[in-house]
Design a protein around this motif. Structure first.
Motif, PDB file in Angstrom:
ATOM      1  N   HIS A  85       0.858  -1.194   0.000  1.00  0.00           N
ATOM      2  CA  HIS A  85       0.000   0.000   0.000  1.00  0.00           C
ATOM      3  C   HIS A  85       0.888   1.236   0.000  1.00  0.00           C
ATOM      4  O   HIS A  85       1.661   1.457   0.934  1.00  0.00           O
ATOM      5  CB  HIS A  85      -0.903   0.008   1.236  1.00  0.00           C
ATOM      6  N   ILE A  86       0.779   2.053  -1.063  1.00  0.00           N
ATOM      7  CA  ILE A  86       1.643   3.222  -1.227  1.00  0.00           C
ATOM      8  C   ILE A  86       0.834   4.481  -0.950  1.00  0.00           C
ATOM      9  O   ILE A  86      -0.279   4.644  -1.453  1.00  0.00           O
ATOM     10  CB  ILE A  86       2.230   3.257  -2.652  1.00  0.00           C
ATOM     11  N   PHE A  87       1.377   5.375  -0.114  1.00  0.00           N
ATOM     12  CA  PHE A  87       0.624   6.584   0.232  1.00  0.00           C
ATOM     13  C   PHE A  87       1.558   7.774   0.445  1.00  0.00           C
ATOM     14  O   PHE A  87       2.732   7.628   0.754  1.00  0.00           O
ATOM     15  CB  PHE A  87      -0.213   6.356   1.496  1.00  0.00           C
ATOM     16  N   THR A  88       0.981   8.969   0.278  1.00  0.00           N
ATOM     17  CA  THR A  88       1.639  10.228   0.609  1.00  0.00           C
ATOM     18  C   THR A  88       0.738  10.973   1.576  1.00  0.00           C
ATOM     19  O   THR A  88      -0.492  10.971   1.416  1.00  0.00           O
ATOM     20  CB  THR A  88       1.852  11.086  -0.657  1.00  0.00           C
ATOM     21  N   ARG A 185      -5.054   1.444   3.424  1.00  0.00           N
ATOM     22  CA  ARG A 185      -5.285   0.036   3.096  1.00  0.00           C
ATOM     23  C   ARG A 185      -6.146  -0.122   1.833  1.00  0.00           C
ATOM     24  O   ARG A 185      -5.957  -1.071   1.068  1.00  0.00           O
ATOM     25  CB  ARG A 185      -5.973  -0.629   4.296  1.00  0.00           C
ATOM     26  N   LEU A 186      -7.075   0.822   1.627  1.00  0.00           N
ATOM     27  CA  LEU A 186      -7.987   0.717   0.490  1.00  0.00           C
ATOM     28  C   LEU A 186      -7.638   1.712  -0.614  1.00  0.00           C
ATOM     29  O   LEU A 186      -8.493   2.117  -1.402  1.00  0.00           O
ATOM     30  CB  LEU A 186      -9.432   0.939   0.967  1.00  0.00           C
ATOM     31  N   GLY A 193      -9.173   9.583   1.235  1.00  0.00           N
ATOM     32  CA  GLY A 193     -10.201   9.520   2.259  1.00  0.00           C
ATOM     33  C   GLY A 193     -10.657  10.919   2.659  1.00  0.00           C
ATOM     34  O   GLY A 193      -9.938  11.906   2.472  1.00  0.00           O
ATOM     35  N   GLN A 194     -11.863  11.016   3.185  1.00  0.00           N
ATOM     36  CA  GLN A 194     -12.390  12.263   3.738  1.00  0.00           C
ATOM     37  C   GLN A 194     -12.803  11.958   5.175  1.00  0.00           C
ATOM     38  O   GLN A 194     -13.430  10.929   5.435  1.00  0.00           O
ATOM     39  CB  GLN A 194     -13.617  12.731   2.960  1.00  0.00           C
ATOM     40  N   LEU A 232     -13.393   7.627   0.160  1.00  0.00           N
ATOM     41  CA  LEU A 232     -13.958   6.866   1.274  1.00  0.00           C
ATOM     42  C   LEU A 232     -14.184   7.860   2.412  1.00  0.00           C
ATOM     43  O   LEU A 232     -13.234   8.506   2.867  1.00  0.00           O
ATOM     44  CB  LEU A 232     -12.985   5.767   1.696  1.00  0.00           C
ATOM     45  N   VAL A 233     -15.422   8.014   2.829  1.00  0.00           N
ATOM     46  CA  VAL A 233     -15.800   9.090   3.761  1.00  0.00           C
ATOM     47  C   VAL A 233     -16.064   8.525   5.155  1.00  0.00           C
ATOM     48  O   VAL A 233     -16.828   7.561   5.314  1.00  0.00           O
ATOM     49  CB  VAL A 233     -17.048   9.844   3.248  1.00  0.00           C
ATOM     50  N   PHE A 234     -15.437   9.133   6.155  1.00  0.00           N
ATOM     51  CA  PHE A 234     -15.653   8.775   7.554  1.00  0.00           C
ATOM     52  C   PHE A 234     -16.309   9.956   8.268  1.00  0.00           C
ATOM     53  O   PHE A 234     -15.825  11.089   8.170  1.00  0.00           O
ATOM     54  CB  PHE A 234     -14.331   8.431   8.245  1.00  0.00           C
ATOM     55  N   VAL A 235     -17.398   9.691   8.983  1.00  0.00           N
ATOM     56  CA  VAL A 235     -18.079  10.723   9.777  1.00  0.00           C
ATOM     57  C   VAL A 235     -17.951  10.330  11.241  1.00  0.00           C
ATOM     58  O   VAL A 235     -18.414   9.263  11.649  1.00  0.00           O
ATOM     59  CB  VAL A 235     -19.567  10.844   9.377  1.00  0.00           C
TER      60      VAL A 235
END
Length: 416
Positions: A85-88, A185-186, A193-194, A232-235
């Motif tokens: 999983h590659i991220f900045t 991860r996704l 993500g938000q 992908l939204v998290f509240v």
């Protein structure tokens, strides 16, 4: 390593530098070469220094992550199922969801994920059971069921998580860390993500007079985020018991009658947004007995988060001491055993260091303190009892013990 006929699943997280312009495919290829050269690795191993020039220029770290179970033998990456999983990190910080030119909404903050502000929280949270992996598995399953078009009328799930327990146990931090972890991860499924954090106290103190109109407006803003299917939204609703407090007070006649409509509006809006496959609703509560049953019924997972045990406390202190030794505030560096190593060797074994036993005794008398307090104690130990820039481990452990005693004394005074 295989479990039965299935390969061990191993996740590798690659933190790419913000200024890097390398293509993801290039990064993945070079990371794969790194893994091939080091095919036998220990759980939670992290590379931060690299022999190869490309990795030095473009990558902050490569980490084997999320294996909470105790594994004493190295993992064989060649016989495992490895996911990279590659991220900045997004370094912009939080913004405020605006409801219009003349209206200020301080009740909701918004982050783009993965956020620099949330980096490292996941690793800092120590629990005795597999709480973190269970929550990851839950949300992964909700996405999988949606992808497979499982009929939610036949098999019901609401995309709602409730974390409850006493203050200071890391519930809000765990929600932020969980959102951060899943956005990484996704990342092959969602571009980013938000994360929207709603403060219940602010929500209900400001909005009663508006009769739920602003609640609806806020959720319309959240709906706009959800409409972007690349996100992908998290509240997060912190201290969700405020919903109940408002509704009960309204029914008792001690709050404006408008209040109950506000609370019902929030519950209705939550019911509407959970229909979307790219949203997860995270909630916390310090006072379980006050949570509205109408909300409890909506939660798929109701996870208790309590104060850490002796083992958890020891591991928290151990991570703090390792950090202080890395920064050369505690010097020279000394070896400290993990709690698992202590239990394996036996606490009375001759090879167990006196420092490790002293730390275990400090952990024992720290039982009952919250994780938030435990993380502050090394700072207070240095500030109040060390008073020199650099300190030996032996002297620092004495100071830490004094800080624990002082904390218990202050807590007793507050109670009395």
């Amino acid at each position: 390593m295989e479990v039965g006929n299935q390969k061990q699943n191993i996740n590798v997280e690659v933190h790419v530098k913000t200024q890097s312009t390398a293509k993801l495919s290039e990064v993945k290829m070079h990371v794969q070469k790194l893994l091939n050269r080091h095919s036998m690795v220990f759980v939670n191993y992290r590379w931060t220094e690299f022999d190869e020039d490309f990795l030095r220029r473009n990558v902050e770290s490569v980490a084997i992550v999320d294996l909470e179970e105790i594994v004493t033998q190295p993992l064989d990456l060649r016989s495992s199922s490895v996911s990279v999983h590659i991220f900045t990190l997004n370094e912009d910080g939080p913004s405020v969801l605006s409801l219009g030119q003349d209206e200020e909404l301080s009740a909701a903050n918004h982050w783009l994920l993965p956020a620099a502000e949330f980096h490292g929280i996941w690793e800092s949270l120590v629990y005795d059971t597999g709480v973190k992996s269970q929550l990851l598995d839950y949300i992964t399953t909700t996405i999988y069921f949606s992808d497979k078009n499982v009929d939610s009328n036949l098999i019901s799930w609401n995309r709602v998580v409730l974390l409850h327990g006493p203050p200071g146990t890391g519930k809000t931090s765990l929600c932020k860390a969980l959102a951060q972890k899943l956005s990484i991860r996704l990342s092959s499924r969602y571009s980013y993500g938000q994360f929207v954090e709603i403060n219940s106290h602010s929500l209900f103190s400001k909005w009663f007079s508006e009769s739920g109109k602003l609640v609806t407006k806020m959720f319309q803003k959240i709906q706009q985020l959800i409409d972007d299917k690349d996100a992908l939204v998290f509240v997060l609703i912190d201290e969700v018991e405020s919903l109940t407090a408002a509704r009960n007070a309204s029914q008792a006649g001690t709050e404006p009658s408008d209040a109950i409509r506000v609370v019902n509006s929030v519950l209705t809006q939550l019911d509407q947004i959970k229909q979307h496959s790219n949203v997860v609703i995270l909630t916390t509560s310090n006072m379980t007995q006050k949570i509205d049953l109408a909300f409890v019924d909506r939660a798929d997972i109701k996870q208790y988060i309590g104060p850490p045990s002796e083992k958890g406390i020891y591991n928290i202190y151990l991570s703090c001491l390792e950090e202080l030794m890395k920064c050369q505030i505690i010097y020279p560096r000394q070896q400290l055993f993990t709690m698992f190593e202590l239990q394996t060797m036996g606490f009375a074994a001759s090879e167990v260091s006196e420092h490790s036993l002293n730390l275990r005794n400090i952990a024992l008398k720290s039982t009952g303190l919250s994780g938030r307090t435990l993380r502050k104690l090394p700072f207070l130990a240095h500030a109040l009892f060390v008073k020199t820039p650099i300190v030996t481990l032996e002297r620092f452990l004495e100071a830490l013990s004094q800080a624990v005693d002082k904390q218990r004394e202050e807590k007793a005074h507050l109670v009395n």
